[in-house]
Design a protein around this motif. Structure first.
Motif, PDB file in Angstrom:
ATOM      1  N   LEU A 124      10.781   4.622  -0.791  1.00 47.02           N
ATOM      2  CA  LEU A 124      10.777   4.478   0.662  1.00 47.02           C
ATOM      3  C   LEU A 124      11.149   3.063   1.111  1.00 47.02           C
ATOM      4  N   GLY A 125      11.377   2.178   0.137  1.00 49.64           N
ATOM      5  CA  GLY A 125      11.759   0.806   0.467  1.00 49.64           C
ATOM      6  C   GLY A 125      10.584  -0.108   0.750  1.00 49.64           C
ATOM      7  N   GLY A 174      12.922  -5.633  -4.092  1.00 48.40           N
ATOM      8  CA  GLY A 174      13.204  -7.066  -4.177  1.00 48.40           C
ATOM      9  C   GLY A 174      12.012  -7.833  -4.721  1.00 48.40           C
ATOM     10  N   VAL A 175      11.644  -8.910  -4.029  1.00 46.58           N
ATOM     11  CA  VAL A 175      10.535  -9.745  -4.519  1.00 46.58           C
ATOM     12  C   VAL A 175       9.195  -9.034  -4.441  1.00 46.58           C
ATOM     13  N   THR A 176       9.127  -7.917  -3.722  1.00 49.05           N
ATOM     14  CA  THR A 176       7.869  -7.165  -3.638  1.00 49.05           C
ATOM     15  C   THR A 176       7.871  -5.929  -4.538  1.00 49.05           C
ATOM     16  N   ALA A 177       8.824  -5.837  -5.464  1.00 49.30           N
ATOM     17  CA  ALA A 177       8.972  -4.635  -6.297  1.00 49.30           C
ATOM     18  C   ALA A 177       7.728  -4.307  -7.112  1.00 49.30           C
ATOM     19  N   ALA A 193       7.253  -2.870 -12.037  1.00 50.17           N
ATOM     20  CA  ALA A 193       7.868  -2.461 -10.770  1.00 50.17           C
ATOM     21  C   ALA A 193       7.352  -1.073 -10.432  1.00 50.17           C
ATOM     22  N   LEU A 194       7.020  -0.858  -9.164  1.00 46.91           N
ATOM     23  CA  LEU A 194       6.479   0.442  -8.767  1.00 46.91           C
ATOM     24  C   LEU A 194       7.466   1.573  -9.033  1.00 46.91           C
ATOM     25  N   GLU A 195       8.770   1.286  -8.938  1.00 45.44           N
ATOM     26  CA  GLU A 195       9.769   2.351  -9.060  1.00 45.44           C
ATOM     27  C   GLU A 195       9.842   2.961 -10.452  1.00 45.44           C
ATOM     28  N   ILE A 196       9.244   2.332 -11.457  1.00 47.29           N
ATOM     29  CA  ILE A 196       9.318   2.874 -12.816  1.00 47.29           C
ATOM     30  C   ILE A 196       7.957   3.289 -13.357  1.00 47.29           C
ATOM     31  N   MET A 197       6.936   3.340 -12.513  1.00 42.21           N
ATOM     32  CA  MET A 197       5.602   3.677 -12.992  1.00 42.21           C
ATOM     33  C   MET A 197       5.532   5.122 -13.482  1.00 42.21           C
ATOM     34  N   HIS A 238       2.797  -4.288   0.495  1.00 40.58           N
ATOM     35  CA  HIS A 238       3.202  -5.437   1.293  1.00 40.58           C
ATOM     36  C   HIS A 238       4.467  -5.143   2.104  1.00 40.58           C
ATOM     37  N   PRO A 239       4.405  -4.267   3.091  1.00 36.23           N
ATOM     38  CA  PRO A 239       5.609  -3.935   3.866  1.00 36.23           C
ATOM     39  C   PRO A 239       6.026  -5.093   4.777  1.00 36.23           C
ATOM     40  N   ARG A 240       7.309  -5.378   4.821  1.00 38.85           N
ATOM     41  CA  ARG A 240       7.793  -6.591   5.488  1.00 38.85           C
ATOM     42  C   ARG A 240       7.487  -6.643   6.989  1.00 38.85           C
ATOM     43  N   TYR A 241       7.798  -5.576   7.712  1.00 33.46           N
ATOM     44  CA  TYR A 241       7.583  -5.623   9.167  1.00 33.46           C
ATOM     45  C   TYR A 241       6.104  -5.597   9.514  1.00 33.46           C
ATOM     46  N   THR A 242       5.330  -4.897   8.727  1.00 34.76           N
ATOM     47  CA  THR A 242       3.883  -4.888   8.942  1.00 34.76           C
ATOM     48  C   THR A 242       3.323  -6.288   8.766  1.00 34.76           C
TER      49      THR A 242
END
Length: 201
Positions: A22-23, A27-30, A57-61, A108-112
């Motif tokens: 979901l994005g 990047g640095v928050t992966a 990285a969360l994407e490979i858990m 850690h969502p950027r806009y939040t």
């Protein structure tokens, strides 16, 4: 390991990957953030993303990357070499005082994060997620990693009966009766935050 525990591990691993897809962890928050789920038959235990990976990285858990902890934050089970995540106290303390909660997401969502610093609040800007921000969200006022019992309990007590909360300059926490609620809550919170930021600009 019994089938229930394997099922919970699979769900938690998938939730972490969905957050990345979901994005919300790129990047640095992966590697930053984690989903957790209470074990239905053992309500004082939960599974959460571990740490001490060669590549994090969360994407490979995967399921074997999850560890079981108790509501004190202690490691109960996990594959050799893994330990609990550094902010396990967020999950442990919320589960301890909110028996109605069965899943938690912290990320850690950027806009939040931007809005937690700029205004400290979010207004409903679209239908999706409006129920999350209709009432003012509690906000943890310190920009810090939550690592001690005292910090974890402060976060849990601030959350109160809210389904979500902001952590100033740090991220957010969403909760639910299942992982789908908690994950989609975080996605909707970030969408609301992005629209709030655009309106603010």
């Amino acid at each position: 390991m019994n089938s229930e525990l394997e099922d919970v591990k699979r769900e938690v691993a998938a939730a972490n990957r969905v957050l990345a897809n979901l994005g919300l962890a790129t990047g640095v928050t992966a590697a930053l953030g984690h989903a957790s789920m209470r074990v239905p038959s053992e309500p004082n235990h939960f599974f959460v993303k571990g740490r001490e990976y060669e590549f994090d990285a969360l994407e490979i858990m995967e399921p074997d990357d999850m560890v079981m902890c108790d509501t004190e934050g202690y490691l109960i089970a996990g594959r050799p070499g893994l330990t609990q995540c550094s902010e396990v106290k967020i999950h442990a303390c919320i589960y301890k005082i909110r028996p109605d909660i069965h899943a938690i997401v912290h990320i850690h969502p950027r806009y939040t994060i931007l809005m937690s610093v700029i205004t400290g609040s979010l207004k409903p800007m679209r239908q999706e997620g409006a129920q999350l921000v209709r009432d003012a969200l509690p906000i943890y006022p310190h920009v810090k990693t939550i690592q001690t019992d005292a910090e974890g309990m402060e976060v849990a007590n601030l959350l109160g009966n809210s389904p979500a909360m902001l952590l100033r300059g740090h991220g957010a926490v969403t909760t639910g009766k299942n992982l789908s609620d908690a994950v989609m809550g975080m996605a909707q919170l970030e969408e609301q935050a992005q629209l709030n930021y655009l309106a603010y600009c």
